[in-house]
Design a protein around this motif. Structure first.
Motif, PDB file in Angstrom:
ATOM      1  N   THR A 175      69.901 -54.087  -3.594  1.00  0.00           N
ATOM      2  CA  THR A 175      69.282 -54.565  -2.346  1.00  0.00           C
ATOM      3  C   THR A 175      68.111 -53.682  -1.933  1.00  0.00           C
ATOM      4  O   THR A 175      67.617 -53.793  -0.823  1.00  0.00           O
ATOM      5  CB  THR A 175      70.320 -54.635  -1.207  1.00  0.00           C
ATOM      6  N   GLN A 176      67.673 -52.816  -2.842  1.00  0.00           N
ATOM      7  CA  GLN A 176      66.553 -51.926  -2.536  1.00  0.00           C
ATOM      8  C   GLN A 176      65.443 -52.062  -3.592  1.00  0.00           C
ATOM      9  O   GLN A 176      64.974 -51.062  -4.156  1.00  0.00           O
ATOM     10  CB  GLN A 176      67.057 -50.473  -2.480  1.00  0.00           C
ATOM     11  N   PRO A 177      64.978 -53.308  -3.855  1.00  0.00           N
ATOM     12  CA  PRO A 177      63.967 -53.511  -4.901  1.00  0.00           C
ATOM     13  C   PRO A 177      62.640 -52.836  -4.574  1.00  0.00           C
ATOM     14  O   PRO A 177      61.843 -52.556  -5.473  1.00  0.00           O
ATOM     15  CB  PRO A 177      63.819 -55.032  -4.950  1.00  0.00           C
ATOM     16  N   PHE A 178      62.409 -52.563  -3.282  1.00  0.00           N
ATOM     17  CA  PHE A 178      61.149 -51.922  -2.880  1.00  0.00           C
ATOM     18  C   PHE A 178      61.008 -50.520  -3.451  1.00  0.00           C
ATOM     19  O   PHE A 178      59.924 -49.935  -3.411  1.00  0.00           O
ATOM     20  CB  PHE A 178      61.047 -51.892  -1.352  1.00  0.00           C
ATOM     21  N   LEU A 179      62.102 -49.961  -4.003  1.00  0.00           N
ATOM     22  CA  LEU A 179      62.000 -48.616  -4.599  1.00  0.00           C
ATOM     23  C   LEU A 179      61.402 -48.667  -6.001  1.00  0.00           C
ATOM     24  O   LEU A 179      61.089 -47.624  -6.572  1.00  0.00           O
ATOM     25  CB  LEU A 179      63.383 -47.948  -4.637  1.00  0.00           C
ATOM     26  N   GLY A 180      61.240 -49.898  -6.553  1.00  0.00           N
ATOM     27  CA  GLY A 180      60.644 -50.024  -7.880  1.00  0.00           C
ATOM     28  C   GLY A 180      61.706 -50.327  -8.917  1.00  0.00           C
ATOM     29  O   GLY A 180      62.908 -50.281  -8.633  1.00  0.00           O
ATOM     30  N   PRO A 181      61.244 -50.629 -10.135  1.00  0.00           N
ATOM     31  CA  PRO A 181      62.180 -51.046 -11.179  1.00  0.00           C
ATOM     32  C   PRO A 181      63.012 -49.876 -11.708  1.00  0.00           C
ATOM     33  O   PRO A 181      62.578 -48.730 -11.671  1.00  0.00           O
ATOM     34  CB  PRO A 181      61.258 -51.589 -12.271  1.00  0.00           C
ATOM     35  N   VAL A 182      64.198 -50.207 -12.188  1.00  0.00           N
ATOM     36  CA  VAL A 182      65.000 -49.221 -12.918  1.00  0.00           C
ATOM     37  C   VAL A 182      64.396 -49.097 -14.303  1.00  0.00           C
ATOM     38  O   VAL A 182      64.091 -50.103 -14.951  1.00  0.00           O
ATOM     39  CB  VAL A 182      66.473 -49.693 -12.999  1.00  0.00           C
ATOM     40  N   THR A 183      64.171 -47.879 -14.752  1.00  0.00           N
ATOM     41  CA  THR A 183      63.503 -47.665 -16.045  1.00  0.00           C
ATOM     42  C   THR A 183      64.531 -47.365 -17.138  1.00  0.00           C
ATOM     43  O   THR A 183      65.682 -47.029 -16.838  1.00  0.00           O
ATOM     44  CB  THR A 183      62.499 -46.511 -15.931  1.00  0.00           C
ATOM     45  N   ALA A 184      64.101 -47.475 -18.388  1.00  0.00           N
ATOM     46  CA  ALA A 184      65.026 -47.294 -19.508  1.00  0.00           C
ATOM     47  C   ALA A 184      65.449 -45.839 -19.630  1.00  0.00           C
ATOM     48  O   ALA A 184      66.587 -45.532 -20.010  1.00  0.00           O
ATOM     49  CB  ALA A 184      64.356 -47.767 -20.799  1.00  0.00           C
ATOM     50  N   THR A 185      64.552 -44.935 -19.334  1.00  0.00           N
ATOM     51  CA  THR A 185      64.861 -43.496 -19.405  1.00  0.00           C
ATOM     52  C   THR A 185      64.244 -42.831 -18.193  1.00  0.00           C
ATOM     53  O   THR A 185      63.565 -43.485 -17.391  1.00  0.00           O
ATOM     54  CB  THR A 185      64.256 -42.858 -20.681  1.00  0.00           C
ATOM     55  N   TRP A 186      64.438 -41.556 -18.075  1.00  0.00           N
ATOM     56  CA  TRP A 186      63.850 -40.822 -16.945  1.00  0.00           C
ATOM     57  C   TRP A 186      63.440 -39.446 -17.420  1.00  0.00           C
ATOM     58  O   TRP A 186      63.950 -38.928 -18.417  1.00  0.00           O
ATOM     59  CB  TRP A 186      64.844 -40.721 -15.790  1.00  0.00           C
ATOM     60  N   GLU A 187      62.494 -38.863 -16.715  1.00  0.00           N
ATOM     61  CA  GLU A 187      61.993 -37.526 -17.034  1.00  0.00           C
ATOM     62  C   GLU A 187      61.939 -36.712 -15.757  1.00  0.00           C
ATOM     63  O   GLU A 187      61.709 -37.264 -14.674  1.00  0.00           O
ATOM     64  CB  GLU A 187      60.571 -37.600 -17.619  1.00  0.00           C
ATOM     65  N   LEU A 188      62.072 -35.394 -15.886  1.00  0.00           N
ATOM     66  CA  LEU A 188      61.799 -34.504 -14.761  1.00  0.00           C
ATOM     67  C   LEU A 188      60.318 -34.166 -14.791  1.00  0.00           C
ATOM     68  O   LEU A 188      59.771 -33.904 -15.873  1.00  0.00           O
ATOM     69  CB  LEU A 188      62.588 -33.196 -14.895  1.00  0.00           C
TER      70      LEU A 188
END
Ligand SMILES: C[S@@+](CC[C@H](N)C(=O)[O-])C[C@H]1O[C@@H](n2cnc3c(N)ncnc32)[C@H](O)[C@@H]1O
Length: 216
Positions: A201-214
């Motif tokens: 319910t929080q799509p305004f935060l952007g898409p979920v990505t396949a991976t993540w980085e610091l």
């Protein structure tokens, strides 16, 4: 703005309650000052606090004296019983009505979840500034704001306060930035949607990505 609200700001800043130790880093030192915020923040709240406004703040100081003078139905949360005692002595010595002021003693992160969930018109977050306490304060206090109610956050100049929460408030269309100063900002809550929601319910935060980085 109701009559005298600005005058009350001038009056209290000229004669503030001495509830915090400002000259000594030791938190148990005798109080000799107050860790106050910017005058324009108090003036902003004065405009939005006619008598009877239902308010809640974390932390205690100049703002607490003002909420009492503005005749708000006010709850303040501070862990320091000594601050409460000094503030009541100050208010009584200046004949300021305390009948609408309630001070809960304890850390807000533990006190707020146990308070009754009655609606609020304005919330001021200015208690513990260590991460994640401002977010916990926001979660428990701001969920009680009625639609159109106002959130005021102090010390956004500190990364520990703005980390995560500022990005969220900026991205979520259910919060509208109303005003800001050097250290503080205020938002209007547009809905009564629960703050207890899942990420879908929080799509305004952007898409979920396949991976993540610091970030390096
Ligand atoms: C910056 S001062 C508040 C200043 C006040 N709002 C004013 O306008 O003068 C921070 C306050 O937060 C209180 N505090 C510290 N830890 C807290 C916690 N966990 N929960 C609630 N208040 C806390 C301190 O005792 C202090 O009263």
């Amino acid at each position: 703005m109701h009559d005298d609200a600005f005058d009350h700001v001038t009056r209290i800043l000229a004669d503030p309650p001495l509830v915090h130790p400002t000259a000594d880093a030791n938190p148990d030192a005798p109080p000799d000052g107050v860790w106050r915020t910017e005058q324009d923040c108090y003036e902003f709240m004065a405009r939005h606090c006619p008598p009877g406004t239902r308010t809640l703040e974390t932390g205690l100081g100049v703002s607490t004296a003002l909420f009492a003078l503005w005749k708000c139905e006010h709850t303040c949360v501070t862990p320091a019983r000594r601050e409460k005692e000094h503030l009541f002595a100050y208010l009584e010595s200046r004949a300021i009505d305390t009948s609408h002021l309630r001070i809960e003693v304890g850390p807000s992160q533990f006190v707020l979840p146990a308070l009754s969930r009655t609606p609020l018109d304005l919330v001021f977050i200015d208690g513990c500034h260590g991460f994640p306490v401002p977010i916990i304060d926001w979660f428990y206090a701001a969920q009680r704001l009625r639609p159109g109610g106002i959130l005021v956050m102090d010390n956004l100049n500190a990364p520990s306060v703005r980390l995560g929460l500022l990005d969220f408030l900026h991205a979520d269309p259910r919060w509208t930035l109303l005003a800001r100063g050097s250290w503080w900002a205020a938002w209007q809550r547009e809905t009564s949607d629960s703050l207890n929601e899942e990420w879908i319910t929080q799509p305004f935060l952007g898409p979920v990505t396949a991976t993540w980085e610091l970030a390096s």
